[in-house]
Design an enzyme around this catalytic site. Structure first.
Site: not given
Length: 273
Positions: A30, A46, A48, A62, A76, A158, A195, A198
């Protein structure tokens, strides 16, 4: 007041000696950010959601509402973030009704950090809490173990390193609302492009003093699928049938025959009796 307690250390060492391995941290993906500006605060994330190497949801949400003037972004474990924020939201509402005052962002922070600290990181919720209250705009981050940070701009997840590089480059004390939204959008896109955990779109929530919070869903869509150059739908009969073999797997019994067999069985049972 008692000092530090190391009972859990002895317990964990005993369990390890008995063959129970210490649980390891779960890698999640994330990018979430928060940024204060003159008169308010912006959070972004984001969209995803991953399950290991699989993209489970391309457009999950999120950003979680805790109260009308307090929102948080979660990284998380998705279920942990969802239910922890719901729990604290209801607790904060009861607190506001009891005190007859609007909830403070620092009160939300305290409730979250105390709850997460009790579970010592086993609830995988990493949150950026933001909002406005009578003390002004506030921005905090909370880790799964209960530790907290306060700042003018924050990032977690991340993709946080890529996002923080953008925030550190572009943040200034005299940010306007539009500049803060653009900066947070650029930071999330940096996480999306750098990343693997994400991706997809950018969600954003803006909270200003004396104004209701505004959620911007899919304010940016950098990962839109492009139109395919040609259609890959093949007409029926395109692939030749080389062999056809039909086998009867189940014996089909008509209803009349079935009813007749039941009557015969009933008569036979009467004779036997």
């Amino acid at each position: 007041m008692p000092g530090l307690n190391f009972d859990n250390f002895m317990r964990n060492r005993y369990l390890s000696a008995k063959g129970f391995a210490t649980p390891t941290a779960t890698a999640t993906g994330t990018t979430i950010v928060g940024c204060r500006f003159d008169g308010g605060v912006v959070i972004a994330a984001d969209t995803r959601a991953t399950a290991g190497d699989i993209v489970a949801d391309k457009n999950c949400e999120k950003l979680h509402r805790i109260s009308p003037n307090i929102w948080c972004a979660g990284a998380g474990t998705a279920a942990d973030c969802e239910f922890v924020t719901q729990l604290i939201s209801s607790t904060l509402e009861l607190h506001a009704l009891s005190t007859e005052r609007k909830p403070r962002v620092v009160t939300c922070l305290t409730l979250l950090k105390q709850h997460l600290f009790k579970y010592q990181g086993h609830i995988g919720a990493y949150l950026i809490v933001a909002g406005v209250d009578p003390t002004g705009p506030r921005l905090f981050s909370i880790h799964a173990h209960g530790s907290t940070d306060v700042g003018y701009y924050l990032s977690l997840g991340s993709g946080s390193m890529a996002a923080m590089a953008v925030l550190e480059t572009g943040w200034k004390e005299t940010l306007t609302k539009d500049e803060a939204m653009a900066l947070c959008g650029d930071a999330i896109e940096a996480g999306i492009w750098n990343d693997l955990g994400s991706g997809s779109n950018v969600d954003m929530c803006v909270m200003e003093v004396d104004k209701p919070a505004v959620l911007y869903r899919n304010v940016r869509t950098p990962n839109q699928r492009e139109q395919k150059e040609q259609s890959y739908k093949f007409k029926r009969g395109t692939t030749a049938i080389l062999k056809e073999d039909i086998k009867t797997l189940v014996k089909v019994v008509e209803f009349d025959e079935f009813e007749e067999s039941l009557l015969k069985d009933a008569d036979q049972m009467q004779v036997d009796a």
